[in-house]
Write a protein that holds these residues in place. Sequence first.
Motif, PDB file in Angstrom:
ATOM      1  N   PHE A   1       0.614  -1.112   0.152  1.00 27.21           N
ATOM      2  CA  PHE A   1       0.109   0.020  -0.104  1.00 27.21           C
ATOM      3  C   PHE A   1       0.786   1.227   0.016  1.00 27.21           C
ATOM      4  O   PHE A   1       1.864   1.358   0.791  1.00 27.21           O
ATOM      5  CB  PHE A   1      -0.838  -0.095   1.171  1.00 27.21           C
ATOM      6  CG  PHE A   1      -2.076  -0.946   1.094  1.00 27.21           C
ATOM      7  CD1 PHE A   1      -3.236  -0.571   0.249  1.00 27.21           C
ATOM      8  CD2 PHE A   1      -2.120  -2.045   1.921  1.00 27.21           C
ATOM      9  CE1 PHE A   1      -4.319  -1.577   0.381  1.00 27.21           C
ATOM     10  CE2 PHE A   1      -2.996  -3.144   1.722  1.00 27.21           C
ATOM     11  CZ  PHE A   1      -4.296  -2.575   0.881  1.00 27.21           C
ATOM     12  N   ALA A   2       0.612   2.135  -0.942  1.00 23.19           N
ATOM     13  CA  ALA A   2       1.353   3.353  -0.831  1.00 23.19           C
ATOM     14  C   ALA A   2       0.782   4.348  -1.180  1.00 23.19           C
ATOM     15  O   ALA A   2      -0.258   4.756  -1.901  1.00 23.19           O
ATOM     16  CB  ALA A   2       2.352   3.184  -2.161  1.00 23.19           C
TER      17      ALA A   2
ATOM     18  N   LEU B   1      -5.564   6.687  12.249  1.00 18.32           N
ATOM     19  CA  LEU B   1      -5.323   6.356  10.614  1.00 18.32           C
ATOM     20  C   LEU B   1      -3.809   5.960  10.505  1.00 18.32           C
ATOM     21  O   LEU B   1      -3.349   4.966   9.635  1.00 18.32           O
ATOM     22  CB  LEU B   1      -6.062   7.427   9.881  1.00 18.32           C
ATOM     23  CG  LEU B   1      -7.560   7.355   9.817  1.00 18.32           C
ATOM     24  CD1 LEU B   1      -7.973   8.546   8.853  1.00 18.32           C
ATOM     25  CD2 LEU B   1      -7.980   6.182   9.353  1.00 18.32           C
ATOM     26  N   ALA B   2      -3.042   6.852  11.137  1.00 20.23           N
ATOM     27  CA  ALA B   2      -1.415   6.656  10.839  1.00 20.23           C
ATOM     28  C   ALA B   2      -1.147   5.152  11.431  1.00 20.23           C
ATOM     29  O   ALA B   2      -0.303   4.351  10.774  1.00 20.23           O
ATOM     30  CB  ALA B   2      -0.810   7.594  11.477  1.00 20.23           C
ATOM     31  N   ALA B   3      -1.598   4.816  12.557  1.00 16.67           N
ATOM     32  CA  ALA B   3      -1.299   3.568  12.981  1.00 16.67           C
ATOM     33  C   ALA B   3      -2.002   2.230  12.147  1.00 16.67           C
ATOM     34  O   ALA B   3      -1.428   1.430  12.067  1.00 16.67           O
ATOM     35  CB  ALA B   3      -1.890   3.422  14.503  1.00 16.67           C
ATOM     36  N   PHE B   4      -3.421   2.497  11.798  1.00 19.89           N
ATOM     37  CA  PHE B   4      -3.981   1.663  10.930  1.00 19.89           C
ATOM     38  C   PHE B   4      -3.040   1.316   9.322  1.00 19.89           C
ATOM     39  O   PHE B   4      -2.823   0.082   9.263  1.00 19.89           O
ATOM     40  CB  PHE B   4      -5.402   2.009  10.483  1.00 19.89           C
ATOM     41  CG  PHE B   4      -5.839   1.367   9.066  1.00 19.89           C
ATOM     42  CD1 PHE B   4      -6.474  -0.098   9.449  1.00 19.89           C
ATOM     43  CD2 PHE B   4      -5.991   2.194   7.925  1.00 19.89           C
ATOM     44  CE1 PHE B   4      -6.869  -0.703   8.305  1.00 19.89           C
ATOM     45  CE2 PHE B   4      -6.380   1.525   6.814  1.00 19.89           C
ATOM     46  CZ  PHE B   4      -6.787   0.252   6.943  1.00 19.89           C
ATOM     47  N   PHE B   5      -2.864   2.441   8.933  1.00 16.88           N
ATOM     48  CA  PHE B   5      -1.957   2.370   7.639  1.00 16.88           C
ATOM     49  C   PHE B   5      -0.489   1.431   7.904  1.00 16.88           C
ATOM     50  O   PHE B   5      -0.173   0.746   7.171  1.00 16.88           O
ATOM     51  CB  PHE B   5      -1.761   3.745   7.070  1.00 16.88           C
ATOM     52  CG  PHE B   5      -1.254   3.671   5.330  1.00 16.88           C
ATOM     53  CD1 PHE B   5      -2.246   3.220   4.706  1.00 16.88           C
ATOM     54  CD2 PHE B   5      -0.319   4.226   5.121  1.00 16.88           C
ATOM     55  CE1 PHE B   5      -1.987   3.018   3.273  1.00 16.88           C
ATOM     56  CE2 PHE B   5       0.186   4.240   3.723  1.00 16.88           C
ATOM     57  CZ  PHE B   5      -0.751   3.597   3.028  1.00 16.88           C
ATOM     58  N   ALA B   6       0.132   1.925   9.108  1.00 21.79           N
ATOM     59  CA  ALA B   6       1.343   1.240   9.296  1.00 21.79           C
ATOM     60  C   ALA B   6       1.038  -0.074   9.527  1.00 21.79           C
ATOM     61  O   ALA B   6       1.928  -1.063   9.335  1.00 21.79           O
ATOM     62  CB  ALA B   6       2.094   1.936  10.619  1.00 21.79           C
TER      63      ALA B   6
ATOM     64  N   LEU C   1      -0.545  -2.100   8.088  1.00 23.50           N
ATOM     65  CA  LEU C   1      -0.863  -2.620   6.676  1.00 23.50           C
ATOM     66  C   LEU C   1       0.579  -2.663   5.805  1.00 23.50           C
ATOM     67  O   LEU C   1       0.825  -3.034   4.974  1.00 23.50           O
ATOM     68  CB  LEU C   1      -1.827  -1.909   5.791  1.00 23.50           C
ATOM     69  CG  LEU C   1      -3.129  -1.933   6.292  1.00 23.50           C
ATOM     70  CD1 LEU C   1      -4.119  -1.325   5.166  1.00 23.50           C
ATOM     71  CD2 LEU C   1      -3.622  -3.278   6.574  1.00 23.50           C
ATOM     72  N   ASP C   2       1.655  -2.180   6.639  1.00 20.53           N
ATOM     73  CA  ASP C   2       3.074  -1.983   6.083  1.00 20.53           C
ATOM     74  C   ASP C   2       3.070  -0.897   4.921  1.00 20.53           C
ATOM     75  O   ASP C   2       3.780  -1.010   3.982  1.00 20.53           O
ATOM     76  CB  ASP C   2       3.647  -3.485   5.624  1.00 20.53           C
ATOM     77  CG  ASP C   2       3.881  -4.170   6.867  1.00 20.53           C
ATOM     78  OD1 ASP C   2       4.242  -3.771   8.093  1.00 20.53           O
ATOM     79  OD2 ASP C   2       3.685  -5.486   6.633  1.00 20.53           O
ATOM     80  N   GLY C   3       2.264  -0.093   5.030  1.00 19.70           N
ATOM     81  CA  GLY C   3       1.834   1.006   4.102  1.00 19.70           C
ATOM     82  C   GLY C   3       3.152   2.255   4.227  1.00 19.70           C
ATOM     83  O   GLY C   3       3.593   2.241   5.233  1.00 19.70           O
ATOM     84  N   ILE C   4       3.334   2.652   2.997  1.00 16.63           N
ATOM     85  CA  ILE C   4       4.354   3.546   2.850  1.00 16.63           C
ATOM     86  C   ILE C   4       3.850   4.898   2.245  1.00 16.63           C
ATOM     87  O   ILE C   4       2.901   4.792   1.563  1.00 16.63           O
ATOM     88  CB  ILE C   4       5.507   3.086   1.830  1.00 16.63           C
ATOM     89  CG1 ILE C   4       4.953   2.678   0.497  1.00 16.63           C
ATOM     90  CG2 ILE C   4       6.247   1.820   2.661  1.00 16.63           C
ATOM     91  CD1 ILE C   4       5.948   2.434  -0.551  1.00 16.63           C
ATOM     92  N   THR C   5       4.343   6.064   2.816  1.00 15.99           N
ATOM     93  CA  THR C   5       3.761   7.323   2.196  1.00 15.99           C
ATOM     94  C   THR C   5       5.122   8.108   1.892  1.00 15.99           C
ATOM     95  O   THR C   5       6.274   7.904   2.062  1.00 15.99           O
ATOM     96  CB  THR C   5       3.087   7.971   3.353  1.00 15.99           C
ATOM     97  OG1 THR C   5       4.331   8.441   4.462  1.00 15.99           O
ATOM     98  CG2 THR C   5       2.088   7.228   4.120  1.00 15.99           C
ATOM     99  N   ALA C   6       4.857   8.905   0.735  1.00 13.09           N
ATOM    100  CA  ALA C   6       5.846   9.696   0.161  1.00 13.09           C
ATOM    101  C   ALA C   6       5.481  10.696  -0.560  1.00 13.09           C
ATOM    102  O   ALA C   6       4.461  10.981  -1.078  1.00 13.09           O
ATOM    103  CB  ALA C   6       6.992   8.916  -0.805  1.00 13.09           C
ATOM    104  N   HIS C   7       6.330  11.988  -0.452  1.00  8.49           N
ATOM    105  CA  HIS C   7       6.120  13.145  -1.382  1.00  8.49           C
ATOM    106  C   HIS C   7       7.026  12.868  -2.694  1.00  8.49           C
ATOM    107  O   HIS C   7       8.254  12.859  -2.551  1.00  8.49           O
ATOM    108  CB  HIS C   7       6.580  14.461  -0.574  1.00  8.49           C
ATOM    109  CG  HIS C   7       6.591  15.729  -1.498  1.00  8.49           C
ATOM    110  ND1 HIS C   7       7.379  16.574  -1.226  1.00  8.49           N
ATOM    111  CD2 HIS C   7       5.909  15.883  -2.604  1.00  8.49           C
ATOM    112  CE1 HIS C   7       7.292  17.739  -1.982  1.00  8.49           C
ATOM    113  NE2 HIS C   7       6.167  17.272  -2.872  1.00  8.49           N
ATOM    114  N   VAL C   8       6.301  12.543  -3.661  1.00  9.77           N
ATOM    115  CA  VAL C   8       7.085  12.369  -5.002  1.00  9.77           C
ATOM    116  C   VAL C   8       6.850  13.517  -5.820  1.00  9.77           C
ATOM    117  O   VAL C   8       5.765  13.996  -6.442  1.00  9.77           O
ATOM    118  CB  VAL C   8       6.437  11.095  -5.568  1.00  9.77           C
ATOM    119  CG1 VAL C   8       7.067  10.606  -6.818  1.00  9.77           C
ATOM    120  CG2 VAL C   8       6.350   9.927  -4.567  1.00  9.77           C
TER     121      VAL C   8
END
Length: 512
Positions: free
Chosen positions: A423-424, A440-445, A447-454
Amino acid sequence: MHALHDVAIVGYGPVGQTLAILLGQRGWRVAVLEKQPEAYPLPRAVHFDHEVARILQAAGLGRELPRLSEPADVYEWRNAAGETLLRIGSNRAGLSGWPEANMFSQPDLERALDARARALPEVTVRRGAEVVDVRPSPDDVELAVASPGGERSQHRARWVVGCDGANSFVRRQVGATVTDLGFFFDWLIVDVLPREPRVWDPINGQLCDPARPTTIVSGGPGRRRWEFMRLPGEDVAERNTERTAWRLLEPWGLRPGNATLERHAVYTFQARWVDRWRTGRILLAGDAAHQMPPFAGQGMCSGIRDAANLAWKLDLVLAGKAAEGLLDTYASERIPQVRQAIEFSIELGKVICVADPEQASARDAAMIAAAGAAGVTPPLPTPALGPGLLLDGDPLAGHLFLQGEVRRGAAAGRFDDVVGRGFALLGRSADPGSILPPDLAAFFASLDGITAHVAADGAVHDVNGSYAKWFEKNGVGVVLQRPDFHVFGTAPTADGATALVGRLRSALGRAA
């Protein structure tokens, strides 16, 4: 009785291999049961597209793909007079960061997948292990397995996936019905190893000659493939001989003195799909779930897409992060995609498989006029997913998302290798993860989700501007990509990240 596995995969072709790797990389105990003692040594599938290349990259084969395949930038259709009817031009790099069309030899790919699977400690591969009975229970599935010598053993798994081909035993056991479109043609497939250097122009071609419709394509580095349609009244057995193969190859200057005939086989192309891909704890994938004519080169591709869709959903269910109902979205999403691939292949076949000279002449006139007006035709994009775990009402949901070239710190390359996969949550103007509320940050984490400014000025540098172009074209400020590289949903500004992740959490809850 063997120990309980998380997943048992029946069948060890490219689909079963890919699924085993994607699950094994996530740490799940996978047993693969394959009735054939040895891998099939001769060519079969010869094409995969950019999306499948990205999935193989995710399976650990990214560095090997350039060795295993060669890009095909042109697919040209010509009539008997040599006039161009259609010219499909592929970009060297498709949406997924790989060439749009890649030609390969299946035994070479299978050897690479096999080596990768066996390198994973959680994956156990048993060849010469024929599944002869399947007994599901509420909590697991028991499989009876016979060896070539007749010895019996029992295996248990929490989930079973039948990747055992067009004549699937698993499919018969669950009594799945099939929708068959009744599109049948016999073609002689001939694989050749030329022994003399030669440039093939175009690299892939279709000879639409009513006297003998013929496909001429790459079979991977150093190989060529011909496919000759059996004409009405011709005997199947007489077609499937070495003598016939050499006779049909003669117009291309190939003979026993300058080439090796690697394989010849008559295949009956079919167009059908299974109506139900899940029965309790048993699922189907690949040719066990669908077969299609080869004219769009999507047979194996569709099976590997199955593996990519199913792997992350099994992962969430096995980890207790989603209920079993999530697996129902596997078929609801994939069947519409498969149907479109099958129907498109049939439409191509209806154009190609014309043996009547008058009909061929009318076809040629119409296509030559269209080709002159259109010029080079781009490849069709991958169809969107059907209804499933997607953001309702978002026109981009279910479409494939891009993989561009990026740089983060000293690392540069394709996004998945540099930043990660799964999940990205990606933002155009800022890292959308920075604005997520703690829950929500804990939920996404989780799922091993990653976030980024591209972006050009982002922590993840958009090297070629491909992400900027995508965001601009679609009017999007943030996108949430699923682990199978499809868009879950988008928002016009970074502020929409909170709602996106919240909707994902709700969607997983609804799947329960």
